[in-house]
Scaffold this motif. Structure first.
Motif, PDB file in Angstrom:
ATOM      1  N   GLN A 177       0.823  -1.203   0.000  1.00  0.00           N
ATOM      2  CA  GLN A 177       0.000   0.000   0.000  1.00  0.00           C
ATOM      3  C   GLN A 177       0.865   1.264   0.000  1.00  0.00           C
ATOM      4  O   GLN A 177       0.525   2.259  -0.637  1.00  0.00           O
ATOM      5  CB  GLN A 177      -0.936  -0.018   1.216  1.00  0.00           C
ATOM      6  CG  GLN A 177      -1.918  -1.176   1.126  1.00  0.00           C
ATOM      7  CD  GLN A 177      -2.763  -1.309   2.357  1.00  0.00           C
ATOM      8  OE1 GLN A 177      -3.755  -0.613   2.488  1.00  0.00           O
ATOM      9  NE2 GLN A 177      -2.357  -2.183   3.267  1.00  0.00           N
ATOM     10  N   SER A 225      -4.504  -9.434   7.610  1.00  0.00           N
ATOM     11  CA  SER A 225      -5.772  -8.869   8.081  1.00  0.00           C
ATOM     12  C   SER A 225      -5.547  -7.610   8.908  1.00  0.00           C
ATOM     13  O   SER A 225      -6.402  -6.731   8.932  1.00  0.00           O
ATOM     14  CB  SER A 225      -6.523  -9.894   8.927  1.00  0.00           C
ATOM     15  OG  SER A 225      -6.816 -11.038   8.175  1.00  0.00           O
ATOM     16  N   SER A 226      -4.423  -7.532   9.585  1.00  0.00           N
ATOM     17  CA  SER A 226      -4.111  -6.370  10.421  1.00  0.00           C
ATOM     18  C   SER A 226      -3.490  -5.223   9.634  1.00  0.00           C
ATOM     19  O   SER A 226      -3.634  -4.061  10.015  1.00  0.00           O
ATOM     20  CB  SER A 226      -3.148  -6.766  11.535  1.00  0.00           C
ATOM     21  OG  SER A 226      -3.721  -7.757  12.344  1.00  0.00           O
ATOM     22  N   SER A 227      -2.795  -5.539   8.553  1.00  0.00           N
ATOM     23  CA  SER A 227      -2.091  -4.486   7.814  1.00  0.00           C
ATOM     24  C   SER A 227      -3.048  -3.526   7.113  1.00  0.00           C
ATOM     25  O   SER A 227      -2.743  -2.346   6.963  1.00  0.00           O
ATOM     26  CB  SER A 227      -1.116  -5.082   6.800  1.00  0.00           C
ATOM     27  OG  SER A 227      -1.793  -5.619   5.688  1.00  0.00           O
ATOM     28  N   ILE A 228      -4.205  -4.010   6.714  1.00  0.00           N
ATOM     29  CA  ILE A 228      -5.148  -3.166   5.968  1.00  0.00           C
ATOM     30  C   ILE A 228      -5.691  -2.039   6.857  1.00  0.00           C
ATOM     31  O   ILE A 228      -5.574  -0.862   6.490  1.00  0.00           O
ATOM     32  CB  ILE A 228      -6.255  -4.020   5.330  1.00  0.00           C
ATOM     33  CG1 ILE A 228      -5.621  -4.970   4.316  1.00  0.00           C
ATOM     34  CG2 ILE A 228      -7.319  -3.148   4.678  1.00  0.00           C
ATOM     35  CD1 ILE A 228      -6.521  -6.099   3.859  1.00  0.00           C
ATOM     36  N   PRO A 229      -6.261  -2.351   8.027  1.00  0.00           N
ATOM     37  CA  PRO A 229      -6.713  -1.238   8.871  1.00  0.00           C
ATOM     38  C   PRO A 229      -5.554  -0.399   9.418  1.00  0.00           C
ATOM     39  O   PRO A 229      -5.697   0.813   9.595  1.00  0.00           O
ATOM     40  CB  PRO A 229      -7.496  -1.913   9.998  1.00  0.00           C
ATOM     41  CG  PRO A 229      -7.080  -3.334   9.994  1.00  0.00           C
ATOM     42  CD  PRO A 229      -6.640  -3.645   8.595  1.00  0.00           C
ATOM     43  N   ALA A 230      -4.396  -1.027   9.669  1.00  0.00           N
ATOM     44  CA  ALA A 230      -3.240  -0.267  10.168  1.00  0.00           C
ATOM     45  C   ALA A 230      -2.800   0.769   9.146  1.00  0.00           C
ATOM     46  O   ALA A 230      -2.453   1.904   9.503  1.00  0.00           O
ATOM     47  CB  ALA A 230      -2.085  -1.213  10.499  1.00  0.00           C
ATOM     48  N   HIS A 231      -2.825   0.411   7.866  1.00  0.00           N
ATOM     49  CA  HIS A 231      -2.440   1.373   6.836  1.00  0.00           C
ATOM     50  C   HIS A 231      -3.440   2.516   6.770  1.00  0.00           C
ATOM     51  O   HIS A 231      -3.061   3.673   6.586  1.00  0.00           O
ATOM     52  CB  HIS A 231      -2.319   0.699   5.465  1.00  0.00           C
ATOM     53  CG  HIS A 231      -1.873   1.660   4.405  1.00  0.00           C
ATOM     54  ND1 HIS A 231      -2.770   2.327   3.609  1.00  0.00           N
ATOM     55  CD2 HIS A 231      -0.643   2.083   4.034  1.00  0.00           C
ATOM     56  CE1 HIS A 231      -2.110   3.122   2.785  1.00  0.00           C
ATOM     57  NE2 HIS A 231      -0.811   2.991   3.035  1.00  0.00           N
ATOM     58  N   SER A 232      -4.714   2.216   6.928  1.00  0.00           N
ATOM     59  CA  SER A 232      -5.737   3.266   6.942  1.00  0.00           C
ATOM     60  C   SER A 232      -5.484   4.256   8.075  1.00  0.00           C
ATOM     61  O   SER A 232      -5.561   5.466   7.882  1.00  0.00           O
ATOM     62  CB  SER A 232      -7.122   2.660   7.126  1.00  0.00           C
ATOM     63  OG  SER A 232      -7.695   2.360   5.914  1.00  0.00           O
ATOM     64  N   ILE A 233      -5.177   3.729   9.244  1.00  0.00           N
ATOM     65  CA  ILE A 233      -4.895   4.584  10.406  1.00  0.00           C
ATOM     66  C   ILE A 233      -3.639   5.414  10.146  1.00  0.00           C
ATOM     67  O   ILE A 233      -3.602   6.620  10.400  1.00  0.00           O
ATOM     68  CB  ILE A 233      -4.756   3.731  11.683  1.00  0.00           C
ATOM     69  CG1 ILE A 233      -6.108   3.112  12.037  1.00  0.00           C
ATOM     70  CG2 ILE A 233      -4.185   4.543  12.836  1.00  0.00           C
ATOM     71  CD1 ILE A 233      -6.037   2.004  13.063  1.00  0.00           C
ATOM     72  N   LYS A 267      -4.317   8.251   7.617  1.00  0.00           N
ATOM     73  CA  LYS A 267      -5.033   9.383   8.221  1.00  0.00           C
ATOM     74  C   LYS A 267      -4.073  10.233   9.052  1.00  0.00           C
ATOM     75  O   LYS A 267      -4.128  11.460   9.024  1.00  0.00           O
ATOM     76  CB  LYS A 267      -6.188   8.890   9.084  1.00  0.00           C
ATOM     77  CG  LYS A 267      -7.356   8.400   8.282  1.00  0.00           C
ATOM     78  CD  LYS A 267      -8.454   7.851   9.181  1.00  0.00           C
ATOM     79  CE  LYS A 267      -9.496   7.152   8.335  1.00  0.00           C
ATOM     80  NZ  LYS A 267     -10.458   6.415   9.137  1.00  0.00           N
TER      81      LYS A 267
END
Length: 88
Positions: free
Chosen positions: A22, A70-78, A81
């Motif tokens: 990402q 599974s954790s990398s996707i929301p971590a990248h979003s955070i 931001k």
């Protein structure tokens, strides 16, 4: 202890690979460079432990990868931001 280390190593490798893909997509080349160093270190650690892994340890290794992506996707979003905070 090996099961935990294999889980952690696999989690970290796959987490960093997902996060890096990402980051590369967003053209953050310097950050991608440093993430690659982390990926390499985790791969070396895995190679030291994997040859003697039991079936249980192998299952933990596989689960670590699934949890990592599974954790990398929301971590990248955070992270995104936070990184772009204040930019409009």
């Amino acid at each position: 202890m090996s099961a935990f280390l294999l889980f952690l190593s696999s989690f970290t490798i796959v987490f960093l690979l997902g996060f890096q893909s990402q980051v590369v997509r967003d053209k953050h080349w310097l950050f991608a460079f440093f993430i690659s160093l982390g990926i390499g270190m985790c791969q070396v650690a895995s190679m030291k432990i994997i040859p003697n892994a039991t079936m249980t340890e192998s299952i933990f290794f596989i689960l670590g990868g699934a949890c990592g992506i599974s954790s990398s996707i929301p971590a990248h979003s955070i992270w995104k931001k936070w990184y772009y905070k204040g930019e409009k």
